[in-house]
Scaffold this motif. Structure first.
Motif, PDB file in Angstrom:
ATOM      1  N   PHE A   1       3.743  -3.781  31.172  1.00 44.34           N
ATOM      2  CA  PHE A   1       3.102  -4.571  30.110  1.00 44.34           C
ATOM      3  C   PHE A   1       1.659  -4.870  30.494  1.00 44.34           C
ATOM      4  O   PHE A   1       1.233  -4.662  31.631  1.00 44.34           O
ATOM      5  CB  PHE A   1       3.891  -5.858  29.817  1.00 44.34           C
ATOM      6  CG  PHE A   1       3.937  -6.857  30.955  1.00 44.34           C
ATOM      7  CD1 PHE A   1       3.096  -7.955  30.968  1.00 44.34           C
ATOM      8  CD2 PHE A   1       4.840  -6.706  32.001  1.00 44.34           C
ATOM      9  CE1 PHE A   1       3.152  -8.880  32.000  1.00 44.34           C
ATOM     10  CE2 PHE A   1       4.915  -7.627  33.032  1.00 44.34           C
ATOM     11  CZ  PHE A   1       4.053  -8.717  33.028  1.00 44.34           C
TER      12      PHE A   1
ATOM     13  N   ARG B   1       9.537  -2.634  33.644  1.00 42.72           N
ATOM     14  CA  ARG B   1       8.839  -2.669  32.348  1.00 42.72           C
ATOM     15  C   ARG B   1       7.347  -2.754  32.590  1.00 42.72           C
ATOM     16  O   ARG B   1       6.889  -3.542  33.417  1.00 42.72           O
ATOM     17  CB  ARG B   1       9.314  -3.886  31.553  1.00 42.72           C
ATOM     18  CG  ARG B   1       8.682  -4.008  30.175  1.00 42.72           C
ATOM     19  CD  ARG B   1       9.339  -5.140  29.409  1.00 42.72           C
ATOM     20  NE  ARG B   1       9.034  -6.437  29.982  1.00 42.72           N
ATOM     21  CZ  ARG B   1       8.001  -7.208  29.611  1.00 42.72           C
ATOM     22  NH1 ARG B   1       7.146  -6.787  28.688  1.00 42.72           N
ATOM     23  NH2 ARG B   1       7.820  -8.397  30.168  1.00 42.72           N
TER      24      ARG B   1
ATOM     25  N   ARG C   1       1.471  -6.131  21.268  1.00 38.72           N
ATOM     26  CA  ARG C   1       2.252  -6.903  22.229  1.00 38.72           C
ATOM     27  C   ARG C   1       1.406  -7.431  23.390  1.00 38.72           C
ATOM     28  O   ARG C   1       1.928  -8.120  24.263  1.00 38.72           O
ATOM     29  CB  ARG C   1       3.391  -6.041  22.795  1.00 38.72           C
ATOM     30  CG  ARG C   1       4.520  -5.774  21.837  1.00 38.72           C
ATOM     31  CD  ARG C   1       5.710  -5.140  22.535  1.00 38.72           C
ATOM     32  NE  ARG C   1       5.464  -3.742  22.867  1.00 38.72           N
ATOM     33  CZ  ARG C   1       5.793  -2.726  22.081  1.00 38.72           C
ATOM     34  NH1 ARG C   1       6.372  -2.970  20.926  1.00 38.72           N
ATOM     35  NH2 ARG C   1       5.552  -1.484  22.441  1.00 38.72           N
ATOM     36  N   THR C   2       0.143  -7.078  23.400  1.00 40.03           N
ATOM     37  CA  THR C   2      -0.733  -7.434  24.529  1.00 40.03           C
ATOM     38  C   THR C   2      -1.556  -8.672  24.201  1.00 40.03           C
ATOM     39  O   THR C   2      -2.395  -8.643  23.293  1.00 40.03           O
ATOM     40  CB  THR C   2      -1.668  -6.255  24.871  1.00 40.03           C
ATOM     41  OG1 THR C   2      -0.879  -5.120  25.248  1.00 40.03           O
ATOM     42  CG2 THR C   2      -2.603  -6.626  26.010  1.00 40.03           C
TER      43      THR C   2
ATOM     44  N   GLU D   1       0.887  -0.458  22.410  1.00 39.82           N
ATOM     45  CA  GLU D   1       1.090  -1.734  23.085  1.00 39.82           C
ATOM     46  C   GLU D   1       0.126  -2.829  22.614  1.00 39.82           C
ATOM     47  O   GLU D   1       0.234  -3.969  23.054  1.00 39.82           O
ATOM     48  CB  GLU D   1       0.937  -1.548  24.609  1.00 39.82           C
ATOM     49  CG  GLU D   1       1.966  -0.629  25.236  1.00 39.82           C
ATOM     50  CD  GLU D   1       3.366  -1.204  25.206  1.00 39.82           C
ATOM     51  OE1 GLU D   1       3.495  -2.442  25.262  1.00 39.82           O
ATOM     52  OE2 GLU D   1       4.330  -0.420  25.103  1.00 39.82           O
TER      53      GLU D   1
END
Length: 432
Positions: free
Chosen positions: A51, A49, A125-126, A122
């Motif tokens: 991230f 994943r 979610r960051t 993203e």
């Protein structure tokens, strides 16, 4: 493998004869269905994943943004750092103590780097986090809080994830521990099987840190107070570190102390003199939002010996000497250790290099005894090099032949506490 209907044809068949609102709804449902069947675009075939994380380092002389890209494999507890985007700006937030909105503007401008680096999908979610260090620790509490409030406002209006306690002043001890975690993570020494780690020496503007993993129990038992020992856990291992942060012994704060200007009043009419500065030098110098009039001593003497006596007062009786040092650890030295070694021509500005403590001493003597030669590089180079020499020798107690690894980056990643702080955010290392 079963034959599949082309995606465009599937959409056409699905939406035929429907209203515009129904079309939008059908496409959304279809997209979600396809997503559940197809692998995620950000998920490679091995089910890793990708991230991101955004960490701000609000230091005393500048603000830096680190945008990290991680790959987390399901089989690994610690992620792999795939990339770091780094950018910095000067001065530090503390310079805006009387105009905190400018601090917010600085952070807002740096966030543009994060927006360009992190894919838009993203953003939400960051996590975005700011940790302030000695620059704000040295400020009055009310002024420091006003700066933090401005940063919080900028974060809250950004499209990124804003965790609880996303904006704060970092404990000085944590600064050293997290820098140790950063360097040992980057050098591959944080796995459970490791028997060897590296120590760190970080010289900032307002504070300086030393952190290492002792091999001898006496090193822990002989500390002056318990604050010199810290524990944290990672990968089912517990590390007990010797670590300390000396507030007021960073390079810029040490300049003030050497000049006798630390905490002084009436700055507009005082001139602070030092034999560490060229005799005919006179200028203004700013740090932490204040401006000082500084000069050499035109009627006195200058040079290494006199300068060393001045900086010794800033170190002697303040810096504790650990029981063990060079016999048990390789030490990585960065921040102003690195910057001044580059300015003095001791190491390459890109590659860094290995130096013995006596290399700082030798070059400090050369600079101080020929200040005019180095005036264009920095009028403070004699003072800074002498202070570094004194801090290492009479402060921490390193031998002159001790070898230090001078570095700015490790594996192309900035050597600082920021990466360690990011790992702490994701893994909750429970430092105490």
């Amino acid at each position: 493998m079963k034959p599949t209907v082309p995606l465009v044809l599937l959409v056409l068949l699905t939406v035929a004869g429907q209203s515009q609102a129904q079309v939008k709804s059908s496409i959304l449902d279809l997209t979600n269905s396809v997503r559940s069947i197809l692998p995620s675009l950000s998920r490679p075939a091995n089910h890793s994943r990708i991230f991101y994380a955004v960490m701000f380092d609000a230091g005393s002389t500048g603000t830096r943004i680190h945008v990290y890209t991680f790959i987390q494999s399901l089989s690994e507890e610690l992620p792999v750092l795939d990339n770091e985007m780094f950018h910095s700006t000067k001065p530090g937030l503390s310079a805006y103590a009387d105009s905190p909105e400018m601090a917010g503007h600085t952070v807002r401008m740096l966030l543009k780097v994060a927006k360009k680096t992190v894919p838009r999908l993203e953003w939400k979610r960051t996590p975005v986090i700011l940790r302030a260090t000695a620059g704000l620790r040295l400020l009055e509490a009310e002024k420091a809080q006003a700066l933090l409030d401005q940063v919080q406002h900028v974060f809250d209006e950004s499209p990124f994830l804003v965790p609880d306690n996303s904006v704060s002043i970092m404990n000085g001890t944590n600064e050293g521990i997290l820098a140790w975690i950063s360097v040992n993570f980057l050098t591959g020494h944080l796995n459970a099987q490791t028997q060897k780690t590296v120590g760190i020496l970080d010289l900032g503007g307002g504070s300086t840190q030393i952190t290492f993993l002792p091999k001898l129990r006496k090193t822990i038992e002989s500390v002056p107070v318990s604050d010199y020992v810290a524990k944290f856990g990672i990968l089912n291992s517990t590390f007990q570190l010797y670590t300390y942060s000396y507030l007021g012994n960073g390079l810029m704060a040490a300049r003030l102390a050497t000049l006798g200007a630390l905490g002084a009043e009436g700055l507009q009419w005082q001139v602070f003199k030092s034999s560490c500065l060229p005799k005919k030098f006179r200028d203004e110098w700013s740090f932490g939002g204040l401006t000082y009039h500084v000069s050499g001593d035109p009627d006195g003497y200058s040079g290494y010996k006199l300068c060393y006596q001045e900086v010794l007062k800033v170190v002697k009786g303040i810096i504790h000497q650990p029981f063990e040092l060079e016999d048990s650890n390789v030490f990585y030295a960065f921040s102003y250790y690195f910057d001044r070694a580059v300015e003095a021509g001791l190491i390459d500005g890109v590659q860094g290099g290995m130096l013995e403590v006596r290399d700082f001493k030798k070059r400090a003597k050369e600079v101080c005894n020929k200040m005019s030669k180095y005036l264009l590089i920095s009028p403070f180079l004699c003072m800074d090099m002498t202070y570094i020499t004194c801090l290492l020798k009479d402060g921490f107690g390193f031998k002159e032949r001790t070898v230090l690894q001078l570095t700015k980056k490790v594996n192309n990643v900035e050597a600082s506490w920021a990466l360690g702080a990011t790992l702490d955010h994701f893994h909750h290392l429970k430092i105490h």
